[in-house]
Each structure stands twice: as C-alpha cells, then as structure tokens.
Design a protein around this motif. Structure first.
Motif: not given
Ligand SMILES: NCc1[nH]cc(CCC(=O)O)c1CC(=O)O
Ligand SMILES: [Mg+2]
Length: 348
Positions: A41-70
């Motif tokens: 009856e229903t389908v999930l498609t890529t068109n259904d997705l909004i991707w929340p991302i977290f921004l930070v200033d500083g020299s590190e390209p990526r810093t992990p968030i311990a309570t959100m693995p991945g």
C-alpha cells in the motif's frame, strides 16, 4: 532448507489435517514476493527523505557525537561534500543545525542574527556548490543562547514569546539572505509563522518556503541532539512551557491549523515514531504536506540496539521509515537518510 524447497504441490502438502472452510485467507496475497510487492500500500522512496546534518567551526573536518553513533558534526567544507552526496543519491534536501562556539552564546542568542554566522556561511557554501539540493534551515535560538532555551529567558525563568518572535524574524531573514530555500521554525512560540512570513515578504523573499515545526512535543527523545549542538549541559530547566504535552492530540490540530492560517507551506510533527497517531490526524484533517522528524533519540535507539546485536538495524531502519509513510507523512527528516538512499539506489 530454502523457502523455495517448501513450495510443495498443494495436494502433497495437505493431507490428514482438518480444513477450515474459509472464503478469505489473507495469507494468500502474502505467499510470495511478487504478490507482496503487488499489494503493497505504501512505498518509501528517496524523494521522501530530508537529511539533518550538524555543522561545526574549527580545524577538524568531522567530530563524532557519542550518543549518535554513525553521525558526526562536520565542517563547512565537509558539509559541501555531504550536499554533493545528497545530490548524487537523490536526497531532495538537507536540514543543517549548528554547534555554536560557546563563547558566542549569550542570553538573547545574538549570534543567530549574524549574517556571517556558521549557518549562513554554510548555506552560502552549499548553495554555491550544489544549488539543486534544498536547504531547510531551522529558526530557533537554542543553539545560540547561553541557557539553551529556544527564546529569551527572563530572570525568573520565563521564556518570552513576542520578544523571541522579533528575534526569530531577523534570524529568518539572515538565513534567507544567505540562500536558504525554506525556513523551519522549531521554537514553538505563538505567532512566529505569521511574523516570519510577513518579514520575509517585506524583504522580497516571497518564494522562501516555511516548514513549521507545528506540533512539537516536549520530549525526552531530543537528548542526543542536545549533545550534538552542545545544549544538554547548559539547558536550564525544560521546555514544557512552549513545547507540547505528550498527552495531547486535539491541541496538535489547533497548532497545525493556526500555523497553516499564518502561512506555513508544510507542517511537521516531532518526534516521529511515538507520535504517528498525530501524523495521521494532521494528514486526514488538513491534507497538506505533512512531515515527521525521526529525532535523535529515535535514531540512537535503533542504531545502538542494532550495534548491541539486539535488532537487525537495516530492517528496523526501513520498518520505522515505512511506518511514517503508512501514517500519512509525505516525508521524513531522518539521520538515516544517506544510508536509506544508498540502499534504495542499489535496489532500483
Ligand atoms: N529548536 C530545537 C530543536 N530543533 C530540532 C531539535 C531536535 C531534533 C532531534 O532530536 O533530532 C531540537 C531540540 C529541542 O527542542 O530541544
Ligand atoms: Mg504554534
């Protein structure tokens, strides 16, 4: 033994067992993959997705968030890579949130109005590189206030409505000026949709959309998000004087009705999975573009349970997302967006 080996001729399979005289056997349509696909009856498609991302200033390209693995906080350069990834995967839009340097936070969230703040710089960079990906940007003061509330806090601990709305209007203008496609007020002040709409229109931003966090509940499921933007420790008290009581449902319809009347183009229910009944009521009552936010705590529950071996993470992810579609949602804000889009593109 494979499933195929179980497909024995009916005569052979039935023998002595007594037979029920059933006109309808719903299992017939479930007997094989082709049939299950046909009656889905229903389908999930890529068109259904909004991707929340977290921004930070500083020299590190990526810093992990311990309570959100991945999930990582990313630099502006890295956010542009994420936007390119979204474009490649066909994800329609990103929803960026800032981790603001604590030194820039103050009681009234002044940094939110700075046209050169982290959000505005990220918006410009992303829009310059990947203009086709939608940017849905949060309007609320919590990343910018020293006390972690979404609005101006008085000495006796009240969050002021109208004073906050005035600031939100200026924040929304800074975001629109930087190139945001859609403003998403997540603060739950009364009257902010109408005020932001008027402010945008007065400055010529008549095409900038508003996705209202219309029915947003005072929820325990925002915990990991508050780690991600650095407000968990600084938040004084809770948000129950402006976010909704989880016990209420009719009130959500009033919130949505008012926001639509004030000019919201799309509405959101938040959190997601514990509030699917609200999604269904909103969709059935108003028939407008309705979104749900599968929030950080929902993500953490699934991801941490999967990593601990308690559940099959991929199946739980897909099951949770199809549930939003079944409940009437047009789309979902989800931290799983890139992973799901990857899976769907392989399946296609
Ligand atoms: N304006 C705050 C805001 N915007 C989005 C989220 C939560 C999103 C998530 O948990 O993933 C919150 C948290 C809060 O209200 O404290
Ligand atoms: Mg409201």
């Amino acid at each position: 033994m494979t499933l195929r080996a179980l497909h024995k001729p009916a005569a052979e399979a039935s023998s002595t067992a007594s037979k029920l005289d059933l006109a309808t056997r719903l299992r017939r349509n479930r007997k094989s993959e082709w049939s299950r696909r046909l009656v889905r009856e229903t389908v999930l498609t890529t068109n259904d997705l909004i991707w929340p991302i977290f921004l930070v200033d500083g020299s590190e390209p990526r810093t992990p968030i311990a309570t959100m693995p991945g999930v990582d906080r990313v630099s502006i350069d890295e956010a542009v890579r994420e936007a390119e990834k979204a474009a490649r995967l066909g994800i329609p839009a990103l929803a960026p949130f800032p981790y603001v340097d604590p030194a820039l936070r103050d009681p009234v969230g002044s940094e939110a109005e700075n046209h050169r703040n982290l959000m505005c710089r990220a918006i410009r960079a992303i829009k310059a590189a990947v203009p086709e990906v939608g940017l849905i940007t949060d309007a609320a003061l919590d990343p910018y206030t020293s006390h972690g509330h979404d609005g101006v806090l008085t000495e006796c601990g009240r969050v002021l409505n109208d004073e906050t709305v005035a600031i939100l209007c200026r924040q929304a203008l800074a975001l629109a000026e930087a190139g945001a496609d859609c403003i998403a007020p997540s603060d739950m002040m009364d009257g902010r949709i109408g005020a932001i709409r008027a402010a945008l229109d007065a400055r010529g931003f008549t095409d900038v959309q508003i996705m209202s966090y219309a029915a947003k509940y005072a929820s325990a499921f925002y915990g990991p998000f508050r780690d991600a933007i650095g407000t968990r420790k600084t938040l004084i008290g809770d948000k129950r004087t402006y976010q909704m009581d989880p016990a209420n449902s009719d009130e959500a319809l009033r919130e949505v009705e008012i926001d639509l009347a004030e000019g919201a183009d799309m509405v959101m229910v938040k959190p997601g999975m514990p509030y699917l009944d609200i999604c269904r009521r909103v969709k059935d009552t108003f028939g407008v573009p309705t979104f749900a936010y599968q929030v950080s705590g929902e993500y953490a529950m699934i991801e941490m349970a999967a990593r601990a071996g308690a559940i099959d993470g991929e199946r739980a992810m897909l099951e949770s997302l199809i549930a939003f579609k079944r409940a009437g949602c047009d789309g979902i804000l989800t931290y799983f967006a890139p992973r799901v889009a990857g899976l769907l593109s392989v399946a296609a």
